[in-house]
Design an enzyme around this catalytic site. Structure first.
Site, mmCIF file in Angstrom:
data_model
loop_
_atom_site.group_PDB
_atom_site.id
_atom_site.type_symbol
_atom_site.label_atom_id
_atom_site.label_comp_id
_atom_site.label_asym_id
_atom_site.label_seq_id
_atom_site.Cartn_x
_atom_site.Cartn_y
_atom_site.Cartn_z
ATOM 1 N N ARG A 50 -27.897 -12.526 19.164
ATOM 2 C CA ARG A 50 -29.223 -13.149 19.057
ATOM 3 C C ARG A 50 -29.143 -14.633 19.420
ATOM 4 N NH1 ARG A 50 -32.380 -16.188 19.485
ATOM 5 N NH2 ARG A 50 -34.381 -16.488 18.476
ATOM 6 N N LEU A 64 -32.178 -20.778 11.142
ATOM 7 C CA LEU A 64 -32.682 -19.467 10.723
ATOM 8 C C LEU A 64 -32.106 -18.368 11.611
ATOM 9 C CD1 LEU A 64 -36.456 -20.380 10.160
ATOM 10 C CD2 LEU A 64 -34.617 -20.295 8.468
ATOM 11 N N PRO A 65 -30.791 -18.185 11.570
ATOM 12 C CA PRO A 65 -30.217 -17.109 12.380
ATOM 13 C C PRO A 65 -30.757 -15.768 11.886
ATOM 14 C CG PRO A 65 -28.572 -18.018 10.888
ATOM 15 C CD PRO A 65 -29.788 -18.873 10.765
ATOM 16 N N HIS A 66 -30.975 -14.856 12.813
ATOM 17 C CA HIS A 66 -31.510 -13.551 12.437
ATOM 18 C C HIS A 66 -31.093 -12.505 13.462
ATOM 19 C CE1 HIS A 66 -34.528 -15.682 14.848
ATOM 20 N NE2 HIS A 66 -34.851 -14.502 15.346
ATOM 21 N N ALA A 67 -31.100 -11.263 12.999
ATOM 22 C CA ALA A 67 -30.691 -10.162 13.878
ATOM 23 C C ALA A 67 -31.201 -8.848 13.308
ATOM 24 C CB ALA A 67 -29.170 -10.119 13.989
#
Length: 154
Positions: A50, A64-67
Site C-alpha cells: 500500500r 495512517l498506514p492501512h491495508a
C-alpha cells in the site's frame, strides 16, 4: 464505528527503538500478530504494498498506514507512539511520531472508509495528539483514544 471496536489494548505500543519506516512496519506487523493472530510478515507485506502506491504520512507527525488483508472479518487497528520521530515521506515532510495502522478485510467497503475517516478526524485534533505525545504509556494511550471518541460519539 468507534475506537473500542477498532483497537484492542494489546494493539497499542510505545516504541523506543524504531529508527526507520521499515522498522515501524515490522513493529506494526508484530502488534497485529499479538493482538489478532495475523501473520506479521503478511501484515508488513500488505503495508509496504500500500505504501508503494503513495506515502500514508498525512502530516503534523501523523501516519495512517492501512491495508486490506485476507483472513480478517472486520476492520481492526494498531496504534504506535514513537519516542523518536522518523522520516515517513509525509506530505508536509515532517517526521512521524504517531502511527495508527488500519487493516480491513479484502472485501470491506464502507466500513473501511468509515474507520479511516474516524482515525483521520481524531488524529487531526491537535489537543488529542498533544495528549498522546505527553503520555508514553500504552494503557494511557488506549484510554485517551477510546475515551475521546466515545465522548464525541455521545
Amino acid at each position: 464505528m468507534n475506537f473500542s471496536k477498532l483497537l484492542k489494548p494489546e494493539a497499542v505500543k510505545v516504541l523506543t527503538s524504531a529508527s526507520s519506516k521499515k522498522r515501524l512496519m515490522q513493529e506494526l506487523g508484530d502488534l497485529m500478530f499479538v493482538a489478532h493472530g495475523l501473520e506479521a510478515d503478511h501484515v508488513v507485506e500488505a503495508l509496504n504494498a500500500r505504501e508503494a502506491l503513495g506515502p500514508t504520512g498525512v502530516g503534523h507527525g501523523v501516519a495512517l498506514p492501512h491495508a486490506r488483508l485476507t483472513g480478517l472479518t472486520e476492520v481492526v487497528g494498531a496504534f504506535v507512539l514513537l519516542d523518536t520521530p522518523i522520516d515517513f515521506s509525509s506530505v508536509d515532510r515532517q517526521p512521524v511520531d504517531l502511527a495508527f495502522a488500519l487493516f480491513a478485510p479484502e472485501d470491506a467497503g464502507v466500513e473501511h472508509l468509515k474507520a479511516l475517516a474516524l482515525v483521520s478526524r481524531t488524529l487531526r485534533d491537535v489537543s488529542i495528539c498533544n495528549k498522546l505525545r505527553a503520555n508514553p504509556d500504552a494503557g494511557t494511550l488506549y484510554t485517551i483514544l477510546s475515551e475521546e471518541k466515545s465522548a464525541q460519539a455521545a
